[in-house]
Design an enzyme around this catalytic site. Sequence first.
Site, PDB file in Angstrom:
ATOM      1  N   ASP A 238     -43.541  46.864 -15.325  1.00  0.00           N
ATOM      2  CA  ASP A 238     -42.773  47.249 -16.341  1.00  0.00           C
ATOM      3  C   ASP A 238     -42.084  48.427 -16.216  1.00  0.00           C
ATOM      4  O   ASP A 238     -40.929  48.989 -16.142  1.00  0.00           O
ATOM      5  CB  ASP A 238     -42.612  46.859 -17.399  1.00  0.00           C
ATOM      6  CG  ASP A 238     -42.530  45.394 -17.905  1.00  0.00           C
ATOM      7  OD1 ASP A 238     -43.680  44.366 -17.472  1.00  0.00           O
ATOM      8  OD2 ASP A 238     -41.922  44.962 -18.560  1.00  0.00           O
TER       9      ASP A 238
ATOM     10  N   ASN B 223     -47.644  46.666 -17.660  1.00  0.00           N
ATOM     11  CA  ASN B 223     -47.179  45.734 -17.302  1.00  0.00           C
ATOM     12  C   ASN B 223     -48.262  44.701 -18.061  1.00  0.00           C
ATOM     13  O   ASN B 223     -49.084  44.891 -19.169  1.00  0.00           O
ATOM     14  CB  ASN B 223     -47.799  44.551 -16.252  1.00  0.00           C
ATOM     15  CG  ASN B 223     -47.360  43.728 -15.441  1.00  0.00           C
ATOM     16  OD1 ASN B 223     -46.379  43.252 -15.459  1.00  0.00           O
ATOM     17  ND2 ASN B 223     -48.201  42.941 -14.544  1.00  0.00           N
ATOM     18  N   LYS B 224     -47.710  42.641 -18.230  1.00  0.00           N
ATOM     19  CA  LYS B 224     -47.750  42.524 -19.354  1.00  0.00           C
ATOM     20  C   LYS B 224     -49.211  42.220 -19.640  1.00  0.00           C
ATOM     21  O   LYS B 224     -50.164  42.930 -19.016  1.00  0.00           O
ATOM     22  CB  LYS B 224     -47.244  40.967 -18.627  1.00  0.00           C
ATOM     23  CG  LYS B 224     -48.013  39.433 -19.489  1.00  0.00           C
ATOM     24  CD  LYS B 224     -47.456  39.724 -21.112  1.00  0.00           C
ATOM     25  CE  LYS B 224     -45.642  40.390 -21.025  1.00  0.00           C
ATOM     26  NZ  LYS B 224     -45.207  40.712 -22.323  1.00  0.00           N
TER      27      LYS B 224
ATOM     28  N   ALA C  53     -38.434  42.101 -15.799  1.00  0.00           N
ATOM     29  CA  ALA C  53     -37.952  43.819 -16.248  1.00  0.00           C
ATOM     30  C   ALA C  53     -37.033  44.198 -15.007  1.00  0.00           C
ATOM     31  O   ALA C  53     -35.677  44.129 -15.880  1.00  0.00           O
ATOM     32  CB  ALA C  53     -39.098  44.793 -15.792  1.00  0.00           C
TER      33      ALA C  53
ATOM     34  N   GLN D 165     -46.634  32.452 -19.735  1.00  0.00           N
ATOM     35  CA  GLN D 165     -45.314  33.168 -18.816  1.00  0.00           C
ATOM     36  C   GLN D 165     -46.196  32.356 -17.435  1.00  0.00           C
ATOM     37  O   GLN D 165     -44.963  31.875 -16.712  1.00  0.00           O
ATOM     38  CB  GLN D 165     -45.332  34.461 -18.091  1.00  0.00           C
ATOM     39  CG  GLN D 165     -43.658  35.323 -19.369  1.00  0.00           C
ATOM     40  CD  GLN D 165     -44.606  36.384 -20.818  1.00  0.00           C
ATOM     41  OE1 GLN D 165     -45.836  35.100 -21.362  1.00  0.00           O
ATOM     42  NE2 GLN D 165     -43.807  36.426 -21.295  1.00  0.00           N
TER      43      GLN D 165
HETATM   44  O1  MRU Z   1     -42.035  40.470 -21.454  1.00  0.00           O
HETATM   45  P1  MRU Z   1     -42.048  39.631 -20.203  1.00  0.00           P
HETATM   46  O2  MRU Z   1     -42.269  38.849 -19.615  1.00  0.00           O
HETATM   47  O3  MRU Z   1     -40.695  40.518 -20.158  1.00  0.00           O
HETATM   48  O4  MRU Z   1     -43.278  40.602 -19.280  1.00  0.00           O
HETATM   49  C1  MRU Z   1     -43.078  40.709 -17.661  1.00  0.00           C
HETATM   50  C2  MRU Z   1     -43.787  41.734 -17.466  1.00  0.00           C
HETATM   51  O5  MRU Z   1     -44.935  41.792 -17.309  1.00  0.00           O
HETATM   52  C3  MRU Z   1     -44.412  41.303 -15.723  1.00  0.00           C
HETATM   53  O6  MRU Z   1     -44.867  41.650 -14.960  1.00  0.00           O
HETATM   54  C4  MRU Z   1     -42.515  42.787 -15.170  1.00  0.00           C
HETATM   55  O7  MRU Z   1     -41.776  42.566 -15.896  1.00  0.00           O
HETATM   56  C5  MRU Z   1     -41.730  42.325 -13.662  1.00  0.00           C
HETATM   57  S1  MRU Z   1     -41.222  41.292 -13.608  1.00  0.00           S
HETATM   58  C6  MRU Z   1     -40.502  41.145 -11.531  1.00  0.00           C
END
Ligand code: MRU
Length: 350
Positions: free
Chosen positions: A233, A243-244, A51, A192
Site C-alpha cells: 500500500d 501492506n495488509k 491500492a 480478502q
Molecule cells: O484493505 P485493502 O483490501 O484495500 O488492502 C489491500 C492490500 O493490502 C493489498 O495487498 C495492497 O493494496 C496491494 S493491491 C495490488
Amino acid sequence: VVKSEVEPLAWRDGALHLLDQRRLPHEVVWLACASAGDVAAAIRDMVVRGAPAIGVAAAYGLALAARGGELSTLSEAAATLRAARPTAVNLAWAVDRMMAVAAPLAGAPARTVADALEREAVAIHQEDLEANRRIGAWGAALLTGGSTVLTHCNAGALATSGFGTALGVIRAAVAAGKSIRVLADETRPYLQGARLTAWELQQDGIDVTLITDNMSGYFFSRGEIDAVVVGADRIAANGDTANKIGTYTVAVLAQRHGVPFYVAAPWSTVDFATPDGGAIPIEERSREEVVEATGIDGEGVMRTISIAPAGIAARHPAFDVTPAELITAIITDRGVAEPPFESSLRRLGG
Ligand code: MRU
C-alpha cells in the site's frame, strides 16, 4: 488460461462502474458511480479496494466531479477522495496527478477541464494495467517452476486495473510454463484472501489452496513454502512497506525459515516523501469487522453474524509495516530493487 478476465472497474457511458467486492465471491454485482461523492463512499465502504484500484477509482471520481457531480468544486472532491482511505499512497498520488492536470486549466471552459480530466483518468487506468504486465514479467523470473508461493490479502486483478501485482507475478510465471501452486492466507478480518484471491485464481484455473492466517507457520516449518509474494500500500524511501495487516507476521516467519519474501508493486506505490515505515499512516477500521462475520446462508442470502461477546473491545488496524530488512526484493514495473533499498529505489526512480 492465464490471462485474467477479471477487471474491477470500467468507465462506461459517463459513469464509473465498480464490481462490488463486498459481495464476492457469492455474487457478481456491478455498482454505478455518477459523482465524486459516490466514488469516495465506494472506496470507504470497500466496494473497490486494493491500492492501485482505489487510485484509479479516485481519478475517475475527479473526472465525474469536473462534469458537475454533487460536490461543488474540484478541490473539495479531491479532499474528500484523498481522505477516503489514508494508507495506500496510490490514492493521494492519483488525486495529485489529476489536480496537476486541472491546475493550468483554471478559467478554461468547464467542458475543456472535464475532457482533460477524463483523458487523464483513462491514462492512469491504462498505465496501471501495463505496469502490472511489466511487474509480472520481472517477477516471473524470480519464481522457480514446481514451487509453492504463499500470498496474503488480495494483490490481484481485483486490487488493480487488472492482472494484479503479486498475483500478476504468479500469472506471468504460470504463463511462462512454470508450475506454481499458491497458498492463499484467508486474511482476517476482512477475508480478502478467502473471498477474493481464492475466487480470482480459481476463475483463472490457477492451483490455489486456502489456509487460515495462523497456519502459515506450520507450512513454513515443514518446508512447504518456497517463496512469498505480497502487494504493498505504500513503500517508504528506505524500503519499509505497509501492506495488509498480517503481512509483517508472514515476513518474520519467512526470514526464520530462509524463504524469500518479495513485494510486488507499481511505481505509484513508492513514496519518497515518506522516509520510513514509522511515518506511514495506518488506517484503523471499525471493531464490527472483527466481531462480526458475513457470509451466505443456505437460501443464498448474505447474512452478518456476531462471533464474539456483545460489547467486547476489539481493534482493527488494517495494515502493518514490514521492515525493509525482512524484504528480499521489491518487484516494480521499472525493475527489481534489491537491498539496500534506499539506493536501489532511487536508482530505479531515475
Ligand atoms: O484493505 P485493502 O483490501 O484495500 O488492502 C489491500 C492490500 O493490502 C493489498 O495487498 C495492497 O493494496 C496491494 S493491491 C495490488
